[in-house]
Design a protein around this motif. Structure first.
Motif, PDB file in Angstrom:
ATOM      1  N   PRO A  41       0.351  -1.098   0.190  1.00  0.00           N
ATOM      2  CA  PRO A  41       0.183  -0.418   0.028  1.00  0.00           C
ATOM      3  C   PRO A  41       1.294   0.975   0.066  1.00  0.00           C
ATOM      4  CG  PRO A  41       0.044  -0.777   2.303  1.00  0.00           C
ATOM      5  CD  PRO A  41       1.017  -1.935   1.263  1.00  0.00           C
ATOM      6  N   VAL A  42       1.935   1.272  -1.263  1.00  0.00           N
ATOM      7  CA  VAL A  42       2.325   2.392  -0.968  1.00  0.00           C
ATOM      8  C   VAL A  42       2.665   3.216  -2.334  1.00  0.00           C
ATOM      9  CG1 VAL A  42       4.212   1.667   0.522  1.00  0.00           C
ATOM     10  CG2 VAL A  42       5.139   1.419  -2.357  1.00  0.00           C
ATOM     11  N   ALA A  43       2.516   4.780  -2.659  1.00  0.00           N
ATOM     12  CA  ALA A  43       2.192   5.367  -3.608  1.00  0.00           C
ATOM     13  C   ALA A  43       2.940   5.120  -4.922  1.00  0.00           C
ATOM     14  CB  ALA A  43       2.386   6.372  -3.561  1.00  0.00           C
ATOM     15  N   SER A  44       4.048   4.580  -4.294  1.00  0.00           N
ATOM     16  CA  SER A  44       4.536   4.073  -6.011  1.00  0.00           C
ATOM     17  C   SER A  44       5.821   3.350  -5.521  1.00  0.00           C
ATOM     18  CB  SER A  44       5.731   5.060  -6.335  1.00  0.00           C
ATOM     19  OG  SER A  44       6.294   4.892  -7.717  1.00  0.00           O
ATOM     20  N   ALA A  45       5.833   2.206  -6.908  1.00  0.00           N
ATOM     21  CA  ALA A  45       7.008   0.921  -6.334  1.00  0.00           C
ATOM     22  C   ALA A  45       8.422   0.524  -7.778  1.00  0.00           C
ATOM     23  CB  ALA A  45       6.617  -0.382  -5.974  1.00  0.00           C
ATOM     24  N   GLY A  46       8.620   1.532  -8.232  1.00  0.00           N
ATOM     25  CA  GLY A  46       9.316   1.328  -8.722  1.00  0.00           C
ATOM     26  C   GLY A  46      10.449   0.830  -9.377  1.00  0.00           C
ATOM     27  N   GLU A  47      10.409   0.104 -10.837  1.00  0.00           N
ATOM     28  CA  GLU A  47      11.264  -0.701 -10.761  1.00  0.00           C
ATOM     29  C   GLU A  47      12.530  -0.151 -11.653  1.00  0.00           C
ATOM     30  OE1 GLU A  47      12.136  -5.091 -12.986  1.00  0.00           O
ATOM     31  OE2 GLU A  47      10.510  -3.902 -13.938  1.00  0.00           O
ATOM     32  N   VAL A  48      13.540  -0.785 -10.943  1.00  0.00           N
ATOM     33  CA  VAL A  48      15.587  -0.054 -10.745  1.00  0.00           C
ATOM     34  C   VAL A  48      16.306  -1.194 -11.842  1.00  0.00           C
ATOM     35  CG1 VAL A  48      17.124   1.207 -10.137  1.00  0.00           C
ATOM     36  CG2 VAL A  48      15.130   1.443  -8.441  1.00  0.00           C
ATOM     37  N   LEU A  49      16.978  -1.410 -12.556  1.00  0.00           N
ATOM     38  CA  LEU A  49      17.701  -1.801 -13.203  1.00  0.00           C
ATOM     39  C   LEU A  49      18.601  -2.297 -12.768  1.00  0.00           C
ATOM     40  CD1 LEU A  49      16.217  -1.817 -16.609  1.00  0.00           C
ATOM     41  CD2 LEU A  49      16.374  -3.175 -14.444  1.00  0.00           C
ATOM     42  N   GLY A  50      19.488  -0.742 -12.340  1.00  0.00           N
ATOM     43  CA  GLY A  50      21.083  -0.247 -12.062  1.00  0.00           C
ATOM     44  C   GLY A  50      21.721  -0.242 -10.494  1.00  0.00           C
ATOM     45  N   PHE A  51      22.919  -0.560 -10.497  1.00  0.00           N
ATOM     46  CA  PHE A  51      23.227   0.771  -9.099  1.00  0.00           C
ATOM     47  C   PHE A  51      23.014   1.795  -9.170  1.00  0.00           C
ATOM     48  CE2 PHE A  51      24.192  -3.786  -9.527  1.00  0.00           C
ATOM     49  CZ  PHE A  51      24.115  -4.847  -8.204  1.00  0.00           C
ATOM     50  N   ASP A  52      23.821   2.424 -10.007  1.00  0.00           N
ATOM     51  CA  ASP A  52      24.415   3.777  -9.537  1.00  0.00           C
ATOM     52  C   ASP A  52      22.589   4.467  -9.517  1.00  0.00           C
ATOM     53  OD1 ASP A  52      27.343   3.566  -9.669  1.00  0.00           O
ATOM     54  OD2 ASP A  52      26.708   4.339 -12.009  1.00  0.00           O
ATOM     55  N   ASP A  53      21.562   4.667 -10.538  1.00  0.00           N
ATOM     56  CA  ASP A  53      20.576   5.088 -10.461  1.00  0.00           C
ATOM     57  C   ASP A  53      19.818   4.849  -8.991  1.00  0.00           C
ATOM     58  OD1 ASP A  53      17.874   6.243 -11.013  1.00  0.00           O
ATOM     59  OD2 ASP A  53      17.103   3.872 -12.272  1.00  0.00           O
ATOM     60  N   LEU A  54      20.460   3.404  -8.242  1.00  0.00           N
ATOM     61  CA  LEU A  54      19.049   2.779  -7.039  1.00  0.00           C
ATOM     62  C   LEU A  54      20.180   3.426  -5.913  1.00  0.00           C
ATOM     63  CD1 LEU A  54      17.320   0.703  -6.090  1.00  0.00           C
ATOM     64  CD2 LEU A  54      18.850  -0.706  -5.235  1.00  0.00           C
TER      65      LEU A  54
END
Length: 511
Positions: A101-114
């Motif tokens: 129940p969170v506003a957004s759960a986005g997928e991240v593919l890279g370590f730097d972006d995460l």
């Protein structure tokens, strides 16, 4: 460093620039590599939990930047109860959005972006068996409340000002302009600071060429850190060596909204309450937001007084030095005798006397700014009185020179923009030097040099002396005076302006 602009709608996760930056299928290796990135960062916590189906998961977060209570209640509790079946494992992003129940759960593919998202306050979730991580939109940190800007106070008008939180600032602009045509493009600048920057404009009013030019200049910024909007201002100016500001800084949302409605762009940055407006002209820098909250007659009169005192702030000491040194015949005899009597024991020429008093006044002004508020004003006022009286009594300076410097200082306080008043303070010294060398001829030469420079100066390719040079007579109604609202049919004339009409029928129901 610059990233492509972000948009508000859902989109695919950004692809890592290098293959070695991507997450792999080995859960333990992903955790180990992420821990290596945050080595010696004791404020970054790794918390491992078990799903209801037995798979392992790890939450990575910074306690001071993330909402720990919501993370515990909405995420940890939900993950411990759900089961990750084969269908959910094939589409984990959709499964997370349905399970948490969170506003957004986005997928991240890279370590730097995460890593950037973690340090921006969004916790990361790594699942066993997944070659990706997931960013949870649960940021929460302390921020300053909305207050009236101390440097841009008004008698009548809104009492709110920008804060250091970019999200709050964008919301304040949305409250002013409630239209989907208000566009906001987000960039990330700074190799290490990774500072969020928003380019704001109104589609259909701002020239597309102006928006593209601003985006290109932001993209050319290659700096290790951006700590304040002044960094952006200096890097985006047409002529950084000019003392005149080519972007306007303000803390007021209403000023930014007014600029957007005129076809200009606004730059908002995380970590500073100062927004930047472009393009600007010399006359827009001499305007106050209160000019548009008063009746046109009162606003026009105050604007004329402001223009007159801006000339006094720039030329009064130089004119006094020139007249007293080379052109005494221009002074009435009675006044000349009074000045000569006051200067009979002064050991310095007028130009040295002016330099001495101006430097002392600037020192007192800076001391009043740097000292605590409780004592700053008292020290600056008492210091000016004591030093002025002592300097006059000791015969170092004359009384007329003290009065001229005092009037010049008061005139400089009339300039609404602090960064513009600094320019007047800088140019005052070379003008005094030219006046001390060649009198009015030197002063005239200094004025000619300044005018030539202003004619050549551009702000995002917009002439700095517009609408006087080049002439746009329809825009004079908001320069030489402040016309009534029913007369303001068109916006200020800007290059490549797309929608010059401000009112469709101004003389109909509003006259």
């Amino acid at each position: 460093m610059s990233d492509p602009p972000r948009t508000g709608h859902a989109e695919a996760p950004p692809v890592p620039r290098a293959a070695e930056d991507r997450f792999g299928p080995d859960y333990g290796e992903n955790i180990q590599r992420l821990q290596g990135m945050f080595g010696d960062c004791d404020d970054v916590l790794f918390s491992e939990i078990a799903l209801g189906s037995g798979e392992r998961a790890t939450l990575v977060f910074v306690p001071g930047l993330s909402d720990i209570a919501a993370l515990q209640e909405q995420v940890v509790g939900a993950l411990q109860q759900v089961r990750l079946d084969r269908e959910a494992a094939a589409r984990p992003a959709d499964w997370l959005k349905q399970s948490l129940p969170v506003a957004s759960a986005g997928e991240v593919l890279g370590f730097d972006d995460l890593a950037h998202r973690i340090l921006s306050g969004s916790p990361a979730l790594l699942l066993e068996g997944q070659a990706a991580a997931f960013s949870l939109a649960l940021p929460k940190w302390d921020k300053r409340s909305i207050e009236e800007p101390a440097a841009e106070s008004v008698v009548r008008g809104p009492r709110e000002g920008f804060t250091e939180d970019l999200a709050s600032n964008t919301v304040m602009l949305r409250r002013k302009i409630r239209s989907p045509k208000l566009k906001m493009n987000f960039f990330t600048v700074g190799e290490y600071t990774r500072t969020e920057l928003a380019l704001v404009y109104i589609e259909g009013i701002a020239a597309p060429g102006l928006v593209r030019e601003a985006a290109e200049r932001i993209g050319r910024i290659k700096l290790d850190g951006i700590l304040e909007s002044a960094y952006i201002e200096e890097l985006m100016e047409d002529q950084p060596s000019s003392p005149f500001p080519q972007l306007r800084s303000t803390e007021r949302p209403d000023v930014c909204a007014g600029a957007l409605l005129e076809g200009r762009i606004v730059l908002l940055m995380e970590g500073t309450p100062f927004a930047l407006i472009a393009p600007v002209t010399l006359f827009s820098l001499l305007q106050s937001p209160e000019d548009y909250y008063q009746r046109s007659v009162s606003a026009t009169l105050i604007r004329w007084i402001r223009y007159m005192f801006s000339f006094i702030a720039l030329f009064a000491p130089s004119f006094y030095v020139a007249i007293l040194t080379y052109h005494q015949e221009m002074v009435p005899t009675t006044l000349l005798l009074t000045i000569a009597k006051s200067r009979e024991d002064i050991p310095f020429p007028a130009v040295v006397e002016a330099f001495l008093m101006e430097v002392m006044f600037e020192g007192l002004r800076e001391a009043g700014i740097r000292l605590p508020k409780q004592v700053g004003a008292a020290v600056s006022i008492v210091g000016a009185l004591v030093i002025g009286q002592a300097a006059t009594a000791s015969g170092l300076v004359s009384s007329p020179m003290v009065m001229v410097v005092a009037i010049t200082g008061i005139a400089s306080f009339m300039i609404p923009q602090y960064q513009t008043s600094i320019v007047y303070r800088i140019l005052r010294f070379p003008l005094m030097l030219l006046s001390g060398i060649q009198g009015l001829v030197g002063l005239t030469l200094g004025v000619i040099i300044i005018v030539i420079h202003l004619c050549q100066l551009r702000s995002f390719r917009e002439p700095y002396l517009s609408p006087l040079a080049p002439q746009h007579r329809k825009s004079w109604k908001d320069v030489l005076l402040r016309a009534p609202e029913r007369k303001m049919e068109t916006r200020p004339q800007l290059k490549q302006s797309r929608n010059p009409v401000r009112q469709s029928n101004p003389r109909g129901g509003r006259s």
